[in-house]
Motif scaffolding. Structure first.
Motif, mmCIF file in Angstrom:
data_model
loop_
_atom_site.group_PDB
_atom_site.id
_atom_site.type_symbol
_atom_site.label_atom_id
_atom_site.label_comp_id
_atom_site.label_asym_id
_atom_site.label_seq_id
_atom_site.Cartn_x
_atom_site.Cartn_y
_atom_site.Cartn_z
ATOM 1 N N GLU A 139 0.856 -1.183 0.000
ATOM 2 C CA GLU A 139 0.000 0.000 0.000
ATOM 3 C C GLU A 139 0.892 1.233 0.000
ATOM 4 O OE1 GLU A 139 -2.576 1.782 3.513
ATOM 5 O OE2 GLU A 139 -3.617 0.073 2.603
ATOM 6 N N LYS A 186 -0.401 6.975 -0.316
ATOM 7 C CA LYS A 186 -1.732 7.540 -0.540
ATOM 8 C C LYS A 186 -2.840 6.512 -0.310
ATOM 9 C CE LYS A 186 -0.149 11.020 -3.865
ATOM 10 N NZ LYS A 186 1.293 10.788 -3.604
ATOM 11 N N LYS A 191 -3.177 3.622 -1.919
ATOM 12 C CA LYS A 191 -3.471 2.783 -3.083
ATOM 13 C C LYS A 191 -2.764 1.445 -2.949
ATOM 14 C CE LYS A 191 -3.254 2.706 -8.137
ATOM 15 N NZ LYS A 191 -2.830 3.425 -9.359
ATOM 16 N N GLN A 192 -3.511 0.368 -3.184
ATOM 17 C CA GLN A 192 -2.977 -0.982 -2.997
ATOM 18 C C GLN A 192 -2.704 -1.659 -4.321
ATOM 19 O OE1 GLN A 192 -5.910 -2.959 -0.535
ATOM 20 N NE2 GLN A 192 -5.076 -2.098 1.347
ATOM 21 N N ARG A 193 -1.653 -2.466 -4.340
ATOM 22 C CA ARG A 193 -1.351 -3.316 -5.483
ATOM 23 C C ARG A 193 -1.938 -4.701 -5.237
ATOM 24 N NH1 ARG A 193 5.090 -1.926 -6.302
ATOM 25 N NH2 ARG A 193 4.862 0.304 -6.780
#
Length: 234
Positions: A72, A75, A77-79
């Motif tokens: 993560e 910001k 945002k997760q992969r």
């Protein structure tokens, strides 16, 4: 009734064995969570990896942990998550370095097919100051579209040595750690042309935690490039 009670007790026992195993003084249990926060060279948080133990089982005389890792960024945002494996043989803990390969696939090499050829980073059951550890190695063969190999990537962690013992404090607590230094050598061969790079890694490790408490990366000139901290554990 007695038979039913015995059967229920047996089921509870089997379930407990399948979810928790002791090895090298550590208890490995399904559902355990760890958080490692990453910082750049200026100590700014740049993301974190959330680890969860999904399965603990026996393979021969070894205990194997299947662990999901979720990156993560700063910001939120997760992969896509990926899976790594840790193996406890009773005399050493073998860490899986394939997370680096999977992170590359998730990050910008989704169309590449990657074949892991070598993957091992071992820690002995007991650490001591002055102790020399075996090299860590990872080798990956990359191809595209089902064709032949296009590139090879290899990484060797050499000259691994326990330098000292010192306490490290993180948001997860205070730990008595062993400071381990290693020289990391990278080599990428693209169409037969080698591209090499080196760096130094300093890790701080305790004998009763699965992950490093702290890990620092330095370039070949000795400049800090970034570090990670164990910030949460249950």
């Amino acid at each position: 009734m007695k038979t039913l009670v015995i059967s229920l007790l047996a089921l509870v026992f089997i379930s407990t064995i399948s979810q928790a195993q002791d090895c090298l003084g550590m208890t490995f249990k399904t559902g355990m969570n760890f958080e490692l926060t990453h910082f750049n060279g200026k100590e700014k948080p740049i993301g974190k990896i959330l680890y969860q133990v999904k399965d603990v089982h026996k393979e021969g005389g070894s205990t194997v942990m299947d662990i999901t890792a979720l990156f993560e960024d700063d910001k939120g945002k997760q992969r896509p998550p990926y899976t790594i494996h840790y193996t406890c043989t009773g005399s050493e803990l073998i860490a899986d370095m394939s997370g680096m390969m999977q992170a590359m696939q998730n990050g910008g090499m989704k169309d590449m097919e990657m074949k892991l050829k070598t993957n091992k980073l071992a820690y002995p059951s007991k650490l001591s100051v002055g102790q020399k550890l075996s090299d860590g190695q990872m080798e990956v063969e990359m191809s595209s579209g089902g064709g032949g190999p296009m590139a090879n990537m290899s990484m060797t962690m050499a000259n691994r040595q326990v330098e000292s013992k010192e306490p490290i404090t993180t948001p997860a607590g205070t730990f008595d750690t062993y400071k381990i230094s290693s020289d990391v050598n990278f080599e990428n061969k693209v169409m037969g042309i080698p591209i090499r790079n080196t760096m130094k890694i300093i890790t701080y490790r305790t004998e009763n935690q699965l992950f490093d408490i702290k890990s620092e990366s330095y370039n070949k000139n000795g400049k800090l490039m970034g570090y990670s901290l164990l910030t949460k554990t249950n």
